[in-house]
Design an enzyme around this catalytic site. Structure first.
Site, mmCIF file in Angstrom:
data_model
loop_
_atom_site.group_PDB
_atom_site.id
_atom_site.type_symbol
_atom_site.label_atom_id
_atom_site.label_comp_id
_atom_site.label_asym_id
_atom_site.label_seq_id
_atom_site.Cartn_x
_atom_site.Cartn_y
_atom_site.Cartn_z
ATOM 1 N N GLY A 641 0.837 -1.189 0.000
ATOM 2 C CA GLY A 641 0.000 0.000 0.000
ATOM 3 C C GLY A 641 0.871 1.237 0.000
ATOM 4 O O GLY A 641 2.059 1.189 0.322
ATOM 5 N N GLY A 643 0.542 5.778 0.361
ATOM 6 C CA GLY A 643 -0.332 6.935 0.545
ATOM 7 C C GLY A 643 0.494 8.157 0.839
ATOM 8 O O GLY A 643 1.733 8.101 0.798
ATOM 9 N N GLY A 644 -0.189 9.266 1.135
ATOM 10 C CA GLY A 644 0.507 10.503 1.426
ATOM 11 C C GLY A 644 1.468 10.312 2.590
ATOM 12 O O GLY A 644 2.514 10.948 2.680
ATOM 13 N N TYR A 645 1.144 9.392 3.446
ATOM 14 C CA TYR A 645 1.912 9.153 4.646
ATOM 15 C C TYR A 645 3.227 8.446 4.368
ATOM 16 O O TYR A 645 4.239 8.699 5.000
ATOM 17 C CB TYR A 645 1.043 8.298 5.563
ATOM 18 N N GLY A 646 3.191 7.533 3.402
ATOM 19 C CA GLY A 646 4.386 6.748 3.085
ATOM 20 C C GLY A 646 3.970 5.399 2.525
ATOM 21 O O GLY A 646 2.880 5.273 1.976
ATOM 22 N N VAL A 648 3.437 1.109 2.770
ATOM 23 C CA VAL A 648 3.093 0.011 3.664
ATOM 24 C C VAL A 648 3.698 -1.274 3.107
ATOM 25 O O VAL A 648 3.537 -1.580 1.926
ATOM 26 C CB VAL A 648 1.567 -0.158 3.796
ATOM 27 N N LYS A 662 3.927 0.129 8.402
ATOM 28 C CA LYS A 662 3.650 1.429 7.797
ATOM 29 C C LYS A 662 4.866 2.305 8.032
ATOM 30 O O LYS A 662 5.225 2.560 9.183
ATOM 31 C CB LYS A 662 2.406 1.995 8.464
ATOM 32 N N ASP A 758 -11.336 9.199 9.929
ATOM 33 C CA ASP A 758 -11.088 8.793 8.545
ATOM 34 C C ASP A 758 -11.733 7.440 8.268
ATOM 35 O O ASP A 758 -11.099 6.534 7.743
ATOM 36 C CB ASP A 758 -9.574 8.760 8.279
#
Ligand SMILES: *[C@@H]1O[C@H](CO)[C@@H](O)[C@H](O)[C@H]1NC(C)=O
Ligand SMILES: *[C@@H]1O[C@H](CO)[C@@H](O)[C@H](O)[C@H]1NC(C)=O
Ligand SMILES: *[C@@H]1O[C@H](CO)[C@@H](O)[C@H](O)[C@H]1NC(C)=O
Ligand SMILES: *[C@@H]1O[C@H](CO)[C@@H](O)[C@H](O)[C@H]1NC(C)=O
Length: 960
Positions: A641, A643-646, A648, A662, A758
């Site tokens: 995975g 996302g904006g976060y980083g 996975v 994550k 979220d």
């Protein structure tokens, strides 16, 4: 030749022969080890003699038994297994990472007595060669993904006692012998045919049954059998449990069914059986009877209603019964539960002057009852909704409302002590000690009782488990049972936690012993429960192995050899006792680990904008090097995975447990804050429907969170068809209820309460049993004492799911999660993205809706894979609830506790027991009143937010 020399030659020859045979075993075991690379116990890396390896038992230096349940093995079962000709027991249950087909080479194991592969992920057909295992006594292939038909060759397994193929995807009909072709009718020693939850079809062949059989449990439920029930069934008088429910059986029930006088539980429900209601006179041991939902001709109340003295449960919903009920029915001494709803029962209801003291619930809704003798004094949960007695205007009797109070919860109580408050993953045992329990659930397919809240029954199960462990000298501190509920198949499901004594966790030997005795039917519960299946969850916290110095042998390895040598002849009980007897907890000092949790944060810089050092309650700290190793250097193939976060990553711990990591993008303070929020919150929350945090890494400038890996990915993946899991209506209902319970827990029971912020289908994960788990707490907000109602905060979340009120006012309340959950519910039934091609799901559903039509006329927008429209009972109510959740103002939306209750009621409506998690409403209301807002979805142009120009914090994030 001198006779002494001849003797010597013979001895040398024998030794060479033995050595060669041992070499063969050793090579085969080496191949298994390679097939399960990095996931076998550490002792498998010490030396090449498999007889020293954990889980391997040798007899006369040959491998005879392999016990590796719950070892988190990953890989397949290579054909080399066939090169272990002395093998008698192969027990690999509860390794969901075991995939691929069951090799035909299995048929070479001609000495095999137990093949126990419960709860793995084997697929493809069951090989025909299985019929060569002439010594087989126990064959358990349940809870896998086998396809194809049942091999007729199984009929050759003359010694078979236990055949369990439940919960696979088997098709075709049941093989019976014909000429030289074998069939299951030849299994005259078998006591258990468990074939439920497959897609078996065709008639149940009359040849299957004969009077030579010794079957006691016949479980054929939830298949696709058609045709009539063969009258030869009446010949198998040894039968005790008969489940033919949830098929498409037609025709009359054979008249000789009441010759089965030893039957205690019988389910013929959910078929299309016709003719008269069967005559069950004489079935005096019958405890549990379910004939519901068939197409019987109109029949008078049968006389056996008042004569079956052992009856606890009588379910005959929708079976065309007419006439007045005899009071004697309610006086049957053990009666607990009667469901005769949707019939033409008429006249006056009289439950007699002395109804059964155990009687809890009598459901007679949708009948023609006009009066009730005990109207003023009764204590049972009685439902007479939709009877003439309730349709007169102004009736206020309690029995005219559906809301009867049935208490069904149970949980083993602490043993005169105050539960300890424990760190992450640790649980307070009934003796109030923190430990990592071995957890799983019992599935009882035909218990004799139906009242779920009877503590005495569960306490007796707990006691019999403890007695069993004590007799085996197995160091168990205590066991805890909880949350009984009836699932979709009307199985009783009960959670089990087994706590280690003396240490924080079990070591591997302990786990493989537990996994074996619970998968091999070694533990036998009392008759009330009948047989069970146990499905274990991953055990993630093995007691660390003692590092073994080179040259020294590991104690347990020696033990295995010794056990192997003394156990010639292979009496299993002796071996089990021996394993249990030497079972020793070797590693001390685990307890300190939990208290040293804050050390990893020595480098935390409070001035970096990330706030104070994270406050943890448990959770394990990993070094960067460790996680690097577990993910093969963060290799791309392990990315699951982004996302904006980083990113996975998937990884596996040395013990084989699968994890999801994550990894925050480096240098992002945003990430830092989210990181902190998430560990702080997650290390505090523990709930079946919330994803569990295993640990974290704050090292080398990295911030990583380590979660349990949830095999079936996101709900979004399943809805979009990406995961290949078909979600029918009932599964969707279960998922909705699970996720709702997770959120309710966060709102009402977590301390402090947590607003998720979220909620979306990407953040709801499905485990191997499709249990929903709420994940991703990066944006979550705790409610402090000072801010009990709302927090004012920058707007974050995901467009499409975001509460319009929050969007406009920046005031975040629990009702913001409720809004998002309403969108999730709509997504669940439509499988559409909340915003798709500029269309907003809430408006689409509202526009398509016509309340005067069946299913509110929503056929167009429903996801076609949800099931046939006649199977969507309760859908309208589901839509009602979801639309209340997406009301524009928070105070018009129900709290999550109410949503949970509504979903539970829908579950009951479709005939399922929703389970027993607390749904009590402890929440205050958190509305923001009278706000002037602009709905972000009221303006079409805003919908293009779904495109590229969302601010970073509004970008959809992948989960974890
Ligand atoms: C019925 O059950 C009883 C008691 O368990 C047993 O003795 C008897 O043999 C059973 N009958 C048959 C036909 O198996
Ligand atoms: C019922 O069972 C008995 C033996 O338990 C047997 O003798 C009899 O023939 C059976 N009757 C029918 C109708 O199958
Ligand atoms: C039901 O079966 C019993 C015993 O086999 C018999 O005596 C009785 O007459 C039957 N009842 C009906 C309504 O057929
Ligand atoms: C519901 O059950 C609980 C627990 O048994 C009990 O305390 C409560 O009084 C019951 N409520 C009603 C309305 O009967």
């Amino acid at each position: 030749m001198d006779s002494r020399i001849r003797q010597l030659v013979v001895i040398i020859f024998i030794q060479i022969w033995i050595a060669a045979a041992q070499n063969q075993d050793s090579a085969a075991m080496q191949a298994l080890k390679e097939a399960w690379q990095n996931t076998t116990p550490p002792s498998w890396n010490e030396g090449s003699d498999p007889c020293g390896w954990e889980g391997i038992i040798c007899t006369n230096f040959r491998v005879t038994q392999i016990y590796l349940p719950s070892m988190q093995l990953i890989g397949g079962l290579p054909g080399d297994i066939g090169q272990l000709p002395e093998l008698q027991i192969l027990a690999l249950s509860y390794n969901p990472g075991l995939t691929g087909s069951l090799t035909p080479a299995i048929g070479k194991l001609s000495k095999l007595t137990n093949l126990v592969l419960v709860g793995c992920s084997f697929s493809g057909p069951i090989p025909d060669t299985i019929g060569n295992l002439k010594q087989l006594v126990i064959l358990s292939l349940n809870a896998n993904r086998f396809t194809g038909s049942i091999p007729p060759s199984i009929g050759n397994l003359k010694h078979l006692y236990w055949l369990d193929l439940t919960e696979n995807q088997l098709t075709g009909s049941i093989p019976v012998s014909k000429g030289t072709t074998p069939g299951l009718d030849m299994l005259t020693h078998a006591k258990h045919f468990h074939l439920g939850d497959n897609q078996l079809s065709g008639n149940i062949p009359p040849q299957l049954f004969n009077s030579n059989m010794s079957l006691i449990h016949l479980l054929f439920e939830s298949n696709k059998f058609t045709g009539s029930i063969p009258s030869t069934l009446g010949l198998v008088t040894s039968l005790e449990v008969v489940r033919l429910d949830r098929n498409s059986l037609t025709g009359n029930v054979p008249a000789n069914i009441n010759n089965l006088t030893n039957v205690t539980e019988m389910f013929l429900s959910y078929n299309q059986l016709t003719g008269n209601v069967p005559n069950l006179t004489g079935m005096n041991l019958l405890n549990y009877l379910d004939l519901s939902n068939n197409k019987f001709s109109p029949s008078d109340i049968p006389s056996w209603f008042s004569t079956l003295q052992s009856l606890t449960t009588l379910k005959m919903k929708n079976t065309n019964l007419r006439g007045e009920l005899p009071a004697a029915l309610f006086e049957l001494p053990q009666l607990q539960n009667v469901d005769l709803s949707d019939n033409q029962v008429d006249g006056t209801l009289n439950i007699g002057s002395n109804p059964s003291s155990q009687l809890q619930r009598v459901d007679l809704q949708m009948n023609n009852i006009v009066d009730f003798t005990q109207r003023l004094h009764y204590t049972i949960g009685l439902i007479l909704v939709n009877n003439p007695i309730c349709t007169e205007s102004g009736v206020t009797d309690k029995f005219c409302s559906l809301l009867t109070n049935t208490t069904t919860s149970y949980s083993t109580l602490p043993n005169n002590c105050i539960p300890a408050s424990c760190g992450a993953g640790l649980v307070s045992s009934p003796n109030c000690k923190c430990a990592f329990p071995y957890v799983g659930f019992f599935i009882f397919k035909a218990p004799s009782f139906s009242s779920l809240g009877n503590a005495t029954i569960y306490n007796s199960l707990r006691d019999s488990l403890m007695t069993f462990f004590r007799k085996s000298q197995f160091p168990v501190d205590s066991v805890s049972l909880m949350n009984p509920y009836r699932n979709l198949d009307d199985y009783l499901v009960l959670n089990l936690e087994v706590f280690p004594s003396g240490e924080l966790s079990f070591n591997r030997t302990g786990i493989l012993w537990l996994g074996f005795v619970l998968s091999n039917q070694t533990f036998k519960p009392s008759k009330n429960f009948n047989t069970y299946v146990f499905i274990a969850q991953n055990y993630a916290n093995f007691l660390a192995e003692v590092p073994v110095a080179k040259g020294k042998t590991n104690k347990s390895s020696n033990t295995a050899v010794i056990i192997g040598s003394i156990a010639i002849g292979g009496c299993m009980l002796v071996i089990l006792l021996a394993i249990a007897g030497v079972y020793a907890f070797r590693q001390k000092g685990q307890a300190q680990r939990a208290t040293q949790q804050s050390l990893p944060f020595a480098l935390w810089d409070p001035t970096s904008g990330s706030g104070d050092v994270p406050q943890l309650k448990g959770a394990r700290s990993f070094t960067f090097e460790e996680l690097k190793k577990y993910t093969s250097n963060f290799s791309e193939i392990n990315i699951i995975g982004a996302g904006g976060y980083g990113m996975v990553y998937r990884g596996s711990l040395p013990n084989g447990q699968l994890i999801a990591i994550k990894r925050a993008q480096q240098g992002s303070t945003q990430g830092g804050l989210e990181f902190k929020t998430e560990i702080e919150l997650l290390s505090r929350v523990h709930h079946k429907n919330v994803v569990a945090l295993i640990g974290f890494c704050f090292d080398h400038g990295e911030q990583m969170l380590v979660y349990e890996y949830i095999v079936n990915g996101t709900l979004k993946d399943s809805l979009s068809g990406r995961s290949g899991i078909r979600l029918d209506w009932l599964r969707r209902l279960k998922i909705a209820l699970g996720a709702a319970r997770g959120l309710q827990y966060l709102h009402d029971l977590a301390d402090p309460p947590i607003i998720h912020r979220d909620v979306k289908t990407n953040n709801i994960l499905l485990d191997e049993r499709l249990v929903a788990k709420v994940s991703d707490f990066g944006l979550s907000k705790p409610l402090s004492d000072a801010n009990r109602t709302h927090v004012t905060t920058q707007v974050k979340g995901t467009m499409g799911y975001m509460d319009p009120e929050y969007y406009m006012t920046q005031q975040l309340t629990e009702k913001s999660d409720v809004y998002s959950f309403g969108v999730v519910m709509l997504e669940l039934i439509t499988a559409r993205n909340p915003i798709e091609k500029g269309k907003y799901i809430v408006r689409e559903v509202k526009q398509a809706m016509n309340k005067s039509k069946p299913l509110y006329g929503l056929h167009e927008v429903l996801d076609p894979t949800i099931g046939l429209s006649n199977q969507l009972k309760g859908l309208e109510r589901f839509v009602d609830v979801s639309l209340r959740c997406v009301e524009v103002t928070g105070n018009q939306r129900p709290p999550m506790s109410q949503v949970v209750k509504e979903l539970e009621m829908i579950m009951e409506l479709v005939g399922l027991n929703p389970g027993t998690e607390s749904s009590s409403s402890t929440s205050a209301s958190y509305e923001v009143m009278g706000v002037d807002y602009n709905d972000p979805y009221s303006n079409d142009s805003l919908l293009s937010y779904n495109g590229g120009f969302l601010p970073p914090e509004l970008q959809p994030k992948e989960n974890y």
